[in-house]
Design a protein around this motif. Structure first.
Motif, PDB file in Angstrom:
ATOM      1  N   GLU A  59      92.281 -78.296  91.772  1.00 21.30           N
ATOM      2  CA  GLU A  59      90.970 -77.981  91.196  1.00 21.30           C
ATOM      3  C   GLU A  59      90.898 -78.077  89.685  1.00 21.30           C
ATOM      4  O   GLU A  59      89.911 -78.565  89.143  1.00 21.30           O
ATOM      5  N   MET A  60      91.906 -77.644  88.965  1.00 20.36           N
ATOM      6  CA  MET A  60      91.854 -77.743  87.497  1.00 20.36           C
ATOM      7  C   MET A  60      91.857 -79.208  87.064  1.00 20.36           C
ATOM      8  O   MET A  60      91.158 -79.580  86.122  1.00 20.36           O
ATOM      9  N   LEU A  61      92.608 -80.034  87.753  1.00 18.71           N
ATOM     10  CA  LEU A  61      92.627 -81.459  87.449  1.00 18.71           C
ATOM     11  C   LEU A  61      91.260 -82.084  87.739  1.00 18.71           C
ATOM     12  O   LEU A  61      90.721 -82.845  86.934  1.00 18.71           O
ATOM     13  N   ILE A  62      90.699 -81.733  88.877  1.00 19.22           N
ATOM     14  CA  ILE A  62      89.397 -82.266  89.278  1.00 19.22           C
ATOM     15  C   ILE A  62      88.303 -81.839  88.310  1.00 19.22           C
ATOM     16  O   ILE A  62      87.387 -82.603  88.008  1.00 19.22           O
ATOM     17  N   ALA A  63      88.391 -80.618  87.786  1.00 18.80           N
ATOM     18  CA  ALA A  63      87.363 -80.091  86.885  1.00 18.80           C
ATOM     19  C   ALA A  63      87.457 -80.672  85.477  1.00 18.80           C
ATOM     20  O   ALA A  63      86.680 -80.300  84.602  1.00 18.80           O
ATOM     21  N   GLY A  64      88.388 -81.563  85.260  1.00 23.18           N
ATOM     22  CA  GLY A  64      88.442 -82.296  84.007  1.00 23.18           C
ATOM     23  C   GLY A  64      88.704 -81.452  82.776  1.00 23.18           C
ATOM     24  O   GLY A  64      88.135 -81.713  81.723  1.00 23.18           O
ATOM     25  N   GLY A  65      89.528 -80.436  82.893  1.00 21.50           N
ATOM     26  CA  GLY A  65      89.877 -79.629  81.732  1.00 21.50           C
ATOM     27  C   GLY A  65      88.899 -78.515  81.417  1.00 21.50           C
ATOM     28  O   GLY A  65      89.073 -77.813  80.428  1.00 21.50           O
ATOM     29  N   ASN A  66      87.874 -78.343  82.221  1.00 23.43           N
ATOM     30  CA  ASN A  66      86.968 -77.219  82.010  1.00 23.43           C
ATOM     31  C   ASN A  66      87.720 -75.925  82.285  1.00 23.43           C
ATOM     32  O   ASN A  66      88.574 -75.874  83.168  1.00 23.43           O
ATOM     33  N   PRO A  67      87.416 -74.871  81.547  1.00 20.99           N
ATOM     34  CA  PRO A  67      88.171 -73.631  81.722  1.00 20.99           C
ATOM     35  C   PRO A  67      87.969 -73.007  83.096  1.00 20.99           C
ATOM     36  O   PRO A  67      86.885 -73.080  83.676  1.00 20.99           O
TER      37      PRO A  67
END
Length: 91
Positions: A20-28
């Motif tokens: 999920e963190m990878l998918i969210a493109g660096g969003n916190p």
């Protein structure tokens, strides 16, 4: 990833949420939510998404909803490749 020896072509216990963190493109963390689906129409939810049995070629769809723009969403596509487990070596 490698298959489970007892179930050729399949791997159990895959955690889709680990992406999920990878998918969210660096969003916190905490600024978005992700819902997982097994179909492109986003009608068949994957639950629980942290313990999935995947087979070679399975595709999953992650719908990303950002908290600061709830009417704006994106979809990421994840396809798994499950290959043969390496042969066991006698020691």
């Amino acid at each position: 990833m490698c298959e489970d020896p007892a179930t050729p072509g399949t791997r159990a216990g895959v955690d889709l949420t680990a992406l999920e963190m990878l998918i969210a493109g660096g969003n916190p963390a905490g600024s978005f939510s992700i819902e997982w689906y097994s179909d492109a129409g986003l009608t068949t939810a994957v639950m629980p998404a942290n313990d999935v049995s995947v087979s070679d070629g399975n595709t999953y769809y992650a719908r990303i909803i950002f908290d600061d723009a709830p009417m704006c969403e994106n979809v990421a596509i994840v396809t798994y490749e499950v290959g043969p487990a390496p042969p066991q070596q006698d020691l």
